[in-house]
Design a protein around this motif. Sequence first.
Motif, PDB file in Angstrom:
ATOM      1  N   ILE A  66       0.870  -1.186   0.000  1.00  0.00           N
ATOM      2  CA  ILE A  66       0.000   0.000   0.000  1.00  0.00           C
ATOM      3  C   ILE A  66       0.897   1.223   0.000  1.00  0.00           C
ATOM      4  CG2 ILE A  66      -1.929   1.179   1.118  1.00  0.00           C
ATOM      5  CD1 ILE A  66      -2.562  -1.709   0.301  1.00  0.00           C
ATOM      6  N   CYS A  67       0.903   1.941  -1.125  1.00  0.00           N
ATOM      7  CA  CYS A  67       1.803   3.093  -1.265  1.00  0.00           C
ATOM      8  C   CYS A  67       0.971   4.349  -1.456  1.00  0.00           C
ATOM      9  CB  CYS A  67       2.732   2.860  -2.458  1.00  0.00           C
ATOM     10  SG  CYS A  67       3.865   4.224  -2.766  1.00  0.00           S
ATOM     11  N   SER A  68       0.748   5.073  -0.346  1.00  0.00           N
ATOM     12  CA  SER A  68      -0.026   6.322  -0.409  1.00  0.00           C
ATOM     13  C   SER A  68       0.328   7.159   0.811  1.00  0.00           C
ATOM     14  CB  SER A  68      -1.524   6.016  -0.429  1.00  0.00           C
ATOM     15  OG  SER A  68      -1.925   5.423   0.791  1.00  0.00           O
ATOM     16  N   MET A  69      -0.198   8.373   0.866  1.00  0.00           N
ATOM     17  CA  MET A  69       0.054   9.224   2.025  1.00  0.00           C
ATOM     18  C   MET A  69      -0.589   8.599   3.260  1.00  0.00           C
ATOM     19  SD  MET A  69       1.870  11.531   0.648  1.00  0.00           S
ATOM     20  CE  MET A  69       2.014  12.930   1.749  1.00  0.00           C
ATOM     21  N   MET A  70       0.009   8.828   4.421  1.00  0.00           N
ATOM     22  CA  MET A  70      -0.426   8.145   5.650  1.00  0.00           C
ATOM     23  C   MET A  70      -1.892   8.425   5.967  1.00  0.00           C
ATOM     24  SD  MET A  70       1.318   8.187   9.426  1.00  0.00           S
ATOM     25  CE  MET A  70       0.807   9.856   9.814  1.00  0.00           C
ATOM     26  N   LYS A  71      -2.349   9.649   5.683  1.00  0.00           N
ATOM     27  CA  LYS A  71      -3.740   9.995   5.972  1.00  0.00           C
ATOM     28  C   LYS A  71      -4.695   9.058   5.243  1.00  0.00           C
ATOM     29  CE  LYS A  71      -6.974  13.877   5.743  1.00  0.00           C
ATOM     30  NZ  LYS A  71      -7.237  15.232   5.225  1.00  0.00           N
ATOM     31  N   LYS A  72      -4.286   8.608   4.050  1.00  0.00           N
ATOM     32  CA  LYS A  72      -5.117   7.710   3.262  1.00  0.00           C
ATOM     33  C   LYS A  72      -4.923   6.250   3.673  1.00  0.00           C
ATOM     34  CE  LYS A  72      -6.733  10.978   0.560  1.00  0.00           C
ATOM     35  NZ  LYS A  72      -8.157  11.351   0.530  1.00  0.00           N
ATOM     36  N   SER A  73      -3.672   5.864   3.881  1.00  0.00           N
ATOM     37  CA  SER A  73      -3.406   4.446   4.173  1.00  0.00           C
ATOM     38  C   SER A  73      -3.863   4.039   5.569  1.00  0.00           C
ATOM     39  CB  SER A  73      -1.916   4.130   3.999  1.00  0.00           C
ATOM     40  OG  SER A  73      -1.135   4.973   4.816  1.00  0.00           O
ATOM     41  N   LYS A  74      -3.998   5.018   6.481  1.00  0.00           N
ATOM     42  CA  LYS A  74      -4.458   4.692   7.833  1.00  0.00           C
ATOM     43  C   LYS A  74      -5.925   5.091   8.043  1.00  0.00           C
ATOM     44  CE  LYS A  74      -0.367   3.347   9.374  1.00  0.00           C
ATOM     45  NZ  LYS A  74       0.452   4.106  10.322  1.00  0.00           N
ATOM     46  N   SER A  75      -6.611   5.462   6.964  1.00  0.00           N
ATOM     47  CA  SER A  75      -8.013   5.878   7.108  1.00  0.00           C
ATOM     48  C   SER A  75      -8.876   4.697   7.510  1.00  0.00           C
ATOM     49  CB  SER A  75      -8.532   6.466   5.794  1.00  0.00           C
ATOM     50  OG  SER A  75      -8.598   5.454   4.804  1.00  0.00           O
ATOM     51  N   VAL A  93      -0.156  -8.028   3.773  1.00  0.00           N
ATOM     52  CA  VAL A  93      -0.242  -6.611   3.399  1.00  0.00           C
ATOM     53  C   VAL A  93       0.910  -5.836   4.029  1.00  0.00           C
ATOM     54  CG1 VAL A  93      -1.610  -4.502   3.604  1.00  0.00           C
ATOM     55  CG2 VAL A  93      -2.739  -6.674   3.122  1.00  0.00           C
ATOM     56  N   VAL A  94       1.558  -5.016   3.226  1.00  0.00           N
ATOM     57  CA  VAL A  94       2.626  -4.142   3.720  1.00  0.00           C
ATOM     58  C   VAL A  94       2.263  -2.693   3.394  1.00  0.00           C
ATOM     59  CG1 VAL A  94       5.035  -3.475   3.476  1.00  0.00           C
ATOM     60  CG2 VAL A  94       4.407  -5.880   3.423  1.00  0.00           C
ATOM     61  N   ILE A  95       2.228  -1.852   4.410  1.00  0.00           N
ATOM     62  CA  ILE A  95       1.953  -0.426   4.195  1.00  0.00           C
ATOM     63  C   ILE A  95       3.277   0.324   4.151  1.00  0.00           C
ATOM     64  CG2 ILE A  95       0.882   1.636   5.155  1.00  0.00           C
ATOM     65  CD1 ILE A  95      -1.270  -0.123   6.352  1.00  0.00           C
ATOM     66  N   PHE A  96       3.540   1.035   3.057  1.00  0.00           N
ATOM     67  CA  PHE A  96       4.776   1.808   2.934  1.00  0.00           C
ATOM     68  C   PHE A  96       4.684   3.026   3.853  1.00  0.00           C
ATOM     69  CE2 PHE A  96       5.988   0.597  -1.727  1.00  0.00           C
ATOM     70  CZ  PHE A  96       5.719  -0.746  -1.456  1.00  0.00           C
ATOM     71  N   PRO A  97       5.641   3.212   4.758  1.00  0.00           N
ATOM     72  CA  PRO A  97       5.601   4.400   5.631  1.00  0.00           C
ATOM     73  C   PRO A  97       5.746   5.692   4.818  1.00  0.00           C
ATOM     74  CG  PRO A  97       7.130   2.748   6.471  1.00  0.00           C
ATOM     75  CD  PRO A  97       6.773   2.333   5.081  1.00  0.00           C
ATOM     76  N   GLU A  98       5.066   6.730   5.274  1.00  0.00           N
ATOM     77  CA  GLU A  98       5.077   7.996   4.526  1.00  0.00           C
ATOM     78  C   GLU A  98       6.474   8.582   4.419  1.00  0.00           C
ATOM     79  OE1 GLU A  98       3.284  12.322   5.402  1.00  0.00           O
ATOM     80  OE2 GLU A  98       1.712  10.809   5.078  1.00  0.00           O
ATOM     81  N   GLU A  99       7.280   8.459   5.526  1.00  0.00           N
ATOM     82  CA  GLU A  99       8.624   9.059   5.476  1.00  0.00           C
ATOM     83  C   GLU A  99       9.508   8.347   4.456  1.00  0.00           C
ATOM     84  OE1 GLU A  99       8.515   6.336   9.184  1.00  0.00           O
ATOM     85  OE2 GLU A  99       7.190   7.774   8.140  1.00  0.00           O
ATOM     86  N   VAL A 100       9.257   7.039   4.265  1.00  0.00           N
ATOM     87  CA  VAL A 100      10.018   6.288   3.261  1.00  0.00           C
ATOM     88  C   VAL A 100       9.636   6.773   1.857  1.00  0.00           C
ATOM     89  CG1 VAL A 100      10.322   4.006   2.226  1.00  0.00           C
ATOM     90  CG2 VAL A 100      10.316   4.252   4.702  1.00  0.00           C
ATOM     91  N   ILE A 101       8.300   6.930   1.636  1.00  0.00           N
ATOM     92  CA  ILE A 101       7.819   7.368   0.324  1.00  0.00           C
ATOM     93  C   ILE A 101       8.393   8.741  -0.025  1.00  0.00           C
ATOM     94  CG2 ILE A 101       5.744   8.030  -0.977  1.00  0.00           C
ATOM     95  CD1 ILE A 101       4.178   6.009   0.767  1.00  0.00           C
ATOM     96  N   LEU A 102       8.428   9.645   0.947  1.00  0.00           N
ATOM     97  CA  LEU A 102       8.851  11.016   0.675  1.00  0.00           C
ATOM     98  C   LEU A 102      10.371  11.171   0.638  1.00  0.00           C
ATOM     99  CD1 LEU A 102       6.294  12.954   2.920  1.00  0.00           C
ATOM    100  CD2 LEU A 102       6.183  12.609   0.453  1.00  0.00           C
ATOM    101  N   SER A 103      11.096  10.402   1.489  1.00  0.00           N
ATOM    102  CA  SER A 103      12.521  10.667   1.685  1.00  0.00           C
ATOM    103  C   SER A 103      13.455   9.656   1.028  1.00  0.00           C
ATOM    104  CB  SER A 103      12.851  10.721   3.192  1.00  0.00           C
ATOM    105  OG  SER A 103      11.954  11.587   3.851  1.00  0.00           O
ATOM    106  N   GLU A 104      13.056   8.400   0.957  1.00  0.00           N
ATOM    107  CA  GLU A 104      13.955   7.349   0.484  1.00  0.00           C
ATOM    108  C   GLU A 104      13.868   7.189  -1.037  1.00  0.00           C
ATOM    109  OE1 GLU A 104      16.046   5.538   2.275  1.00  0.00           O
ATOM    110  OE2 GLU A 104      15.481   6.363   4.227  1.00  0.00           O
TER     111      GLU A 104
END
Length: 1159
Positions: A66-75, A93-104
């Motif tokens: 699941i690759c999306s902003m945290m507000k959406k993935s934790k809704s 299921v693996v949720i990609f952390p927001e900091e990983v999506i934005l920074s890594e």
Amino acid sequence: MSHFECRPGTGRGGLPRFLVGCDDDESPGSEDGGMRSDSEPRDGEEEEEEEEEEDPSSERQVVVGICSMMKKSKSKPMTQILERLCKFEYITVVIFPEEVILSEPVDKWPLCDCLISFHSKGFPLDKAVSYVQLRSPLLINDLNMQYFIQDRREVYRILQEEGIDLPRYAVLNRDPDRPEECNLVECEDHVEVNGEVFHKPFVEKPVCAEDHNVYIYYPTSAGGGSQRLFRKIGSRSSVYSPESSVRKTGSYIYEEFMPTDGTDVKVYTVGPDYAHAEARKSPALDGKVERDSEGKEIRYPVMLTAMEKLVARKVCLAFKQTVCGFDLLRANGHSFVCDVNGFSFVKNSMKYYDDCAKVLGNMVMRELAPQLHIPWSIPMEAEDIPIVPTTSGSMMELRCVIAVVRHGDRTPKQKMKMEVRNAMFFDLFEKYGGYKSGKLKLKKPKQLQEVLDIARQLLLELVQHNDCEIEEKKSKLEQLKTVLEMYGHFSGINRKVQLTYLPNGQPKASSEEEDSQREGPSLLLVLKWGGELTPAGRVQAEELGRAFRCMYPGGQGDYAGFPGCGLLRLHSTYRHDLKIYASDEGRVQMTAAAFAKGLLALEGELTPILVQMVKSANMNGLLDSDSDSLTDCQQRVKTRLHEIMQKDRIFSEEDYQKLAPSCSLSLVNSMKIISNPVSTCDKVYTLIQSLTRQIRKRLEDPKSADLQLYHSETLELMLQRWSKLERDFRTKSGRYDISKIPDIYDCIKYDTQHNASLGLEDTLELLRLSRALADIIIPQEYGINREEKLDIAYAYCLPLVKKIQLDLQRTHEDEAVNKLHPLYSRGVMSPGRHVRTRLYFTSESHVHSLLSIFRYGGLLNEEKDEQWKQAMDYLNAVSELNYMTQIVIMLYEDNNKDPSSEERFHVELHFSPGVKGCEEGDNVPMGFGFRPASSENKEKQTDPGSLEDLSQDEPDRAVLIEPISMQKRSPLIRNRKAGSMEVLSESSSSSRASAYRLFPSCSRQSPEMKPSGLGGICSGLFSAAGLGASSSAPNLQELGQTHPKKPLFPRSSHRDELLSMPAVKRFSVSFARHPTNGFEGCSMVPSIYPLETLHNSLSLKQVDEFLTAVCESGGDTNSKTLKSLSALFDSKSQQSLDSYAQEESASTPSHAPRPRPLV
């Protein structure tokens, strides 16, 4: 780096558990082989270790990322669906952390076999695309297409290419490199975008889909201004603005406004074969978001038609978005896509969460299980069994409500005629196509401005050159200029100019004038003003709308804090097929909008409601009359009336025979009051002279000079009103112009109600005499004897009669009807119930005519039907069809009867004479209440499913209620002194009794009775509590003297008595106090008479045969007309009202006259 993981079967009780964890320096795949992609081979040692640690049955796992902003993935919706997805044996299921999506960088992102990724604010879509190119996972939603979804131009292009219906639109690109795409011409009531014309109302959308500031612009005829939509803030989603000009910076899509009756449909796909749809209140309607007790927006799932399901499939595949939301507009029998939102889930639907997880899980496993050698097969499940709604016992189900309603309280209508010959008027006549029909109606602000400019020019020339050849009378030109300059601005709602071509000029009234008459053509200019709906009229219409919804059964409890939620729930759940029609008069349209506001518990301005909810029905006489000319019959009737009323003698027996051949009680009483018509007219003329003297005296008083009267009128304007009547009523020959009597009554009624604070003398005497004269002139202008009444009625409302017949015929369910989805309808009784409501708002002429058809057209025989005889006696006693008069037809279905049986469908006819008069007291005619019950007659053993002969009924027992005198200054009475009653709620599936307390308020001077049984309670609800009035009962005074005061339902027996009632009498209604907020400033608002039942045991066959006979008698013997109309209004292919107008004009005989509405 950390990740969020869901594994099956690892929590207590076999529930999935979520793990947050692994250090930043660890590989996310080292702890669980299930997190590797199939492109990365496993290490043999790791495999052996895992096989020792894990359940052997788990084997290779399919990893869903699941690759999306945290507000959406934790809704909440995402969490609910992922929990269910994890229950699949082979899915992790693996949720990609927001900091990983934005920074890594993307090569450090977790590995997965299947990716659910979608754009939202702040999401790096470019990186997600790079990740897909690097890892090649199975994509649930294509990422490249999400660039297109962010641009409304691209969305519309793709929809068009797929052949999906969307509103007519044009794109305005303000791009310096493409000047050819930026041609905008803005006019008062339309814009032209690159050559494409859009008349108001139209929609203006920013091309960027992330910009939710969508504007809707309204025409000046509806009040102008715009509705500004935005992303929901608290309980608001839009706001009305007086600004009418379009935005001048930025690029926009302009599109045609779709009349959706105030409801939007949101569709949610999960793959091409699954679509969930929900209805919600349109944000453009009043901008208030309806929320439930938990603060969630109120939405109801609805069923999609076969065509709409095909559209959902096309949208899903065209945009390559498995999970996809889009907006549907249902208008004029078609469905249009107006927006595609991409990835979105339904909120607060457990059934949807189950379905979505199941569809996604099966889709993922079907694609990846063979590749990963996972032993999985698609589970076979039985199809959902359709739920068939049933009715309780033999209770009849409300299927159709048709109401014809006169507009609300208005300012006095005024008219000025002048013959014009100046070339400028002829040029104007030619410019707007007047020569085509010989007539021209000018209502638009630009047109009225041109007339004003001509008047100013002519007056200027008169001042400069006294001897110039300007034939138009100076006083008339000045009046034309004054009226057009009123209010400081133009609105198409309150003034109009009509021009009629006279080839030989206007014939002169006397021989003296003939010498000065010029030969050659001229134009007759008729200026009409006034007649606007007053604040009191708006309140009346809104209050009546509120009370009207109490007629609809079901739906206990409040909906958004409002009573009558049976109707509100029906409407919200798309089980209510509502159409509101109005004639093209501003006062009628605004009445319809105010009524809709009260009916559907809307808020805010009337303009957005008018544009979206009210259909303008200028359709060859449906609610308007196309011609100003009178029928031959009406002309003869007027001539006879004038002759009788000009005789200076006491009415003789012969006069009574001539003027009141039906021996109508109201006519006879008025003739007795008048006695001698000429001497009564003398008195009225003297009283008008006295009134104008008093107003002039007030004007001379400095204290009164700037006095503001009701609705911003000044003393000066009031004096103009009365001076004109004084001049016109008595001609130079000394005879009286009887046609001015309705205008005199109109004016004195208005001033007595709204300007009583002036304290003018003798106004009540003028009201009494002018009302007596008007009570003869107005109804008798629509025919004196039966044949004349029918002849004139046919000319006015034959198209309306045909439409009512079609409404009754079209009530049967069909595939295209909007229905609630039964699988999602927990908490909604009878999900299959469908109620059709058709409301027609019009002027007095149509109401008089329709009532004449029911009274004299041969529906029933008075001598054979006692109830009909009583109804006719009641109607004969009604002297005036006042503002808000209602004729209501209700159709019920008994599902226990054979479909071919005449008893299957049952029709009721109800009537209210509208608003209470200023000085009406004890002589008010009394009917028999709304839906009178007869359950008390215990000796009569009637089959519960049958309709007993009402002519044999005993008068219902009633309870005496203390008399409360009528308050004239504040008639919206909310007096709770009258005691309470209890109603059994029938909507509970367990049929347990739940009591609702009702507080009927009374406003008649005489003691009041309530019919017992639930029919009487309905009357208390609908007529008493809703409108500050109370229903009446037969033999009121006698009952009041003989019956002691006692409770309506004794505690021990009220449930048994209620349930023993015949099915047709049982009527479940919920009630809460009507809110009166917003009405405090509206004083002098008279209450409205309750609905009285004229007949409640008609069969549909009986009514249908009667309406067919009426149509044939009215001159339309060609049965093909009805068939073509029937096909036209078929709900499967319902066309726009304009199409109906064309069809009507083609099928109506050309000789059929179209007389002028008189009021």
